[in-house]
Write an enzyme that holds these catalytic residues in place. Structure first.
Site, PDB file in Angstrom:
ATOM      1  N   GLY A  73      49.695  29.577  63.077  1.00 44.00           N
ATOM      2  CA  GLY A  73      48.514  29.403  63.918  1.00 44.00           C
ATOM      3  C   GLY A  73      47.514  28.562  63.459  1.00 44.00           C
ATOM      4  CB  THR A  74      45.749  28.080  60.176  1.00 42.79           C
ATOM      5  OG1 THR A  74      45.978  29.674  60.206  1.00 42.79           O
ATOM      6  CG2 THR A  74      45.370  27.854  59.304  1.00 42.79           C
ATOM      7  CG  ASN A 154      40.520  36.673  66.274  1.00 40.25           C
ATOM      8  OD1 ASN A 154      40.132  36.321  67.220  1.00 40.25           O
ATOM      9  ND2 ASN A 154      40.138  36.789  65.197  1.00 40.25           N
ATOM     10  CB  SER A 202      50.648  33.365  64.967  1.00 38.19           C
ATOM     11  OG  SER A 202      51.324  33.481  63.668  1.00 38.19           O
ATOM     12  CG  HIS A 204      51.868  36.315  61.177  1.00 39.69           C
ATOM     13  ND1 HIS A 204      50.904  37.569  60.967  1.00 39.69           N
ATOM     14  CD2 HIS A 204      51.375  35.134  60.868  1.00 39.69           C
ATOM     15  CE1 HIS A 204      49.529  36.979  60.149  1.00 39.69           C
ATOM     16  NE2 HIS A 204      50.022  35.445  61.232  1.00 39.69           N
ATOM     17  CB  THR A 240      62.864  21.270  54.141  1.00 36.88           C
ATOM     18  OG1 THR A 240      62.654  20.077  53.667  1.00 36.88           O
ATOM     19  CG2 THR A 240      64.149  21.204  54.687  1.00 36.88           C
ATOM     20  CB  CYS A 331      40.046  34.780  57.963  1.00 35.59           C
ATOM     21  SG  CYS A 331      42.046  34.616  58.564  1.00 35.59           S
TER      22      CYS A 331
HETATM   23  C1  LIG Z   1      43.087  34.246  66.867  1.00 34.76           C
HETATM   24  C2  LIG Z   1      43.703  33.664  65.590  1.00 34.76           C
HETATM   25  N1  LIG Z   1      44.473  32.544  65.647  1.00 34.76           N
HETATM   26  C3  LIG Z   1      44.870  31.995  64.702  1.00 34.76           C
HETATM   27  C4  LIG Z   1      45.240  33.018  63.934  1.00 34.76           C
HETATM   28  C5  LIG Z   1      46.095  32.022  62.493  1.00 34.76           C
HETATM   29  O1  LIG Z   1      47.120  32.580  62.423  1.00 34.76           O
HETATM   30  P1  LIG Z   1      48.219  32.248  61.429  1.00 34.76           P
HETATM   31  O2  LIG Z   1      47.929  33.678  60.111  1.00 34.76           O
HETATM   32  O3  LIG Z   1      49.473  32.415  61.830  1.00 34.76           O
HETATM   33  O4  LIG Z   1      47.636  31.248  61.145  1.00 34.76           O
HETATM   34  C6  LIG Z   1      44.931  33.570  63.883  1.00 34.76           C
HETATM   35  C7  LIG Z   1      45.439  35.235  63.358  1.00 34.76           C
HETATM   36  O5  LIG Z   1      44.937  36.164  62.467  1.00 34.76           O
HETATM   37  C8  LIG Z   1      44.921  34.802  65.343  1.00 34.76           C
HETATM   38  O6  LIG Z   1      44.377  35.746  65.607  1.00 34.76           O
END
Ligand SMILES: Cc1ncc(COP(=O)(O)O)c(C=O)c1O
Length: 393
Positions: A73-74, A154, A202, A204, A240, A331
């Site tokens: 996601g990031t 989130n 993402s 996970h 890769t 985070c």
């Molecule tokens: C809304 C949202 N965006 C982005 C992310 C980041 O995703 P990743 O952990 O795969 O980098 C998260 C992860 O908590 C999220 O909840």
């Protein structure tokens, strides 16, 4: 202590037997370099493209080539923000987002504002975790090159009206990006019907492996990769390819997007949330929901204000009693900063910003988990109140 209860599925989910097995098999068989032309490379490439097709189908993308596999996601969010800004800065330097996006959106935008002369409009968020669509319409101007609004928040789980937002943005100059990390698999998403240009996902969060995800990029939208390196991912993302992770991610999609599965999960989560509410009421715990419990909320998340109870202390007490919840996003957990999401919704003077916890459900949760949570809350909250009373006296 009974078994540990995990209620932080918005933070991450465990891999399930299906995804672990898929990854294990792929590690044995498809370890080749997917960009190499040798036998092992060709085998790996075949599996990678099959996985990409599964990803594309899950959001009704027109072409498989619209999917760029990323590290999660990031990276998808950063790529969408920075590269859209770079590619379109000659058209305009205005971007619209909301006050309660994930840090993976807010931090790049702060950087663009501070260091690259961009103007960013942060839309307000109300007490239900919703934006005002008229404020979005009013904010759009000829210089707006990008609108980035998340699908599901989130921390509180509010589900934003992505279809309506897409309809509004399509009549403007801007591209529409949505961070769908929390919405993917939980709420319906159709990139064509919803007029989405860019979308982040993402693995996970849906019982797949960590450090893999994708960025959907509508056909015709071109910008160079955020990183520089090889020509992988159709020159959109060097490095890769992690084929076993992509295969496991595709398996997670198959599990979550199987016929009727999303609704089945939603019904299960809503029933568990009702059980929790009933339990809190029966135990006479003083609480309020942050957001609400209507259809405008994604089914898997509930954020609760425990009145008069510090959330950092409650979180530790729950953990000591075998329950894993969360205060805000992973985070920011551990830092003393109050949640920017709750500040956006309730203001920085609200006691909610220091007294709220998030519980997020996953496929592995059961009624017994909720009963254990209620039993622990029933025990620790009066203890904490008595302790606080002693301190005052
Ligand atoms: C809304 C949202 N965006 C982005 C992310 C980041 O995703 P990743 O952990 O795969 O980098 C998260 C992860 O908590 C999220 O909840």
């Amino acid at each position: 202590m009974e078994k540990r209860v995990y209620l932080d599925n918005a933070g991450t989910t465990p891999m399930v037997p299906e995804t672990m097995q898929a990854m294990d098999e792929a590690m044995h068989q498809f370890w080749g370099n997917a960009s190499a032309t040798n036998y092992f490379g060709r085998e790996a490439r075949g599996m990678l493209e099959k996985a990409r097709h599964t990803m594309a189908k899950s959001i009704n993308a027109k072409l498989d080539s619209e999917i760029n596999i990323t590290s999660g996601g990031t990276e998808s969010d950063n790529t969408a923000i920075y590269q859209a800004a770079r590619a379109r800065q000659n058209v305009g330097k205005h971007i619209i987002t909301t006050k309660f996006e994930h840090e993976a959106i807010l931090r790049p935008l702060e950087d663009l504002e501070k260091n690259y002369g961009f103007r960013v409009t942060y839309l307000d968020v109300d007490e239900n975790g919703q934006i005002d669509l008229q404020q979005l319409r009013d904010a759009l101007d000829d210089e707006t090159i990008l609108v980035s609004i998340m699908t599901v928040n989130n921390e509180v789980g509010s589900h934003l009206p992505i279809h309506e937002i897409g309809e509004i943005v399509k009549d403007s100059n801007a591209w529409f990006h949505t961070d769908a990390v929390q919405g993917y698999g939980a709420v319906p998403i159709d990139v064509q019907a919803d007029h989405i240009d860019l979308l982040s996902v993402s693995a996970h969060k849906i019982n797949g492996p960590k450090m893999i995800g994708f960025l959907y990029r509508r056909d015709g939208i071109n910008f160079p990769s955020l990183m520089r390196g090889g020509d992988q991912e159709m020159k959109h993302r060097p490095g890769t390819e992690n084929v076993p992770a992509a295969v496991a991610f595709a398996k997670a999609i198959e599990v979550h997007f199987a016929d009727g599965q999303r609704q089945k999960n939603a019904d299960h989560y809503v029933a568990l949330k009702k059980r929790l509410i009933q339990g809190l009421d029966d135990a006479h715990i003083d609480y309020e929901i942050n957001g609400n419990l209507t259809d405008n909320m994604a089914p898997q998340t509930i954020n609760i204000w425990f009145k008069g109870i510090r959330n950092d202390a409650l979180l530790v007490n729950l953990d000591l009693n075998g329950i894993v919840g969360a205060a805000g996003s992973a985070c920011t957990a551990g830092s003393l900063e109050p949640s920017h999401v709750l500040v956006a919704m309730y203001g920085d003077q609200s006691p909610r910003i220091h007294e709220s916890l998030r519980f997020s459900l996953g496929m592995t949760n059961t009624k017994a988990d909720i009963d254990q949570l209620v039993a622990v809350l029933k025990k620790v909250i009066p203890e904490m109140q008595a302790e606080a009373q002693k301190t005052i006296e």
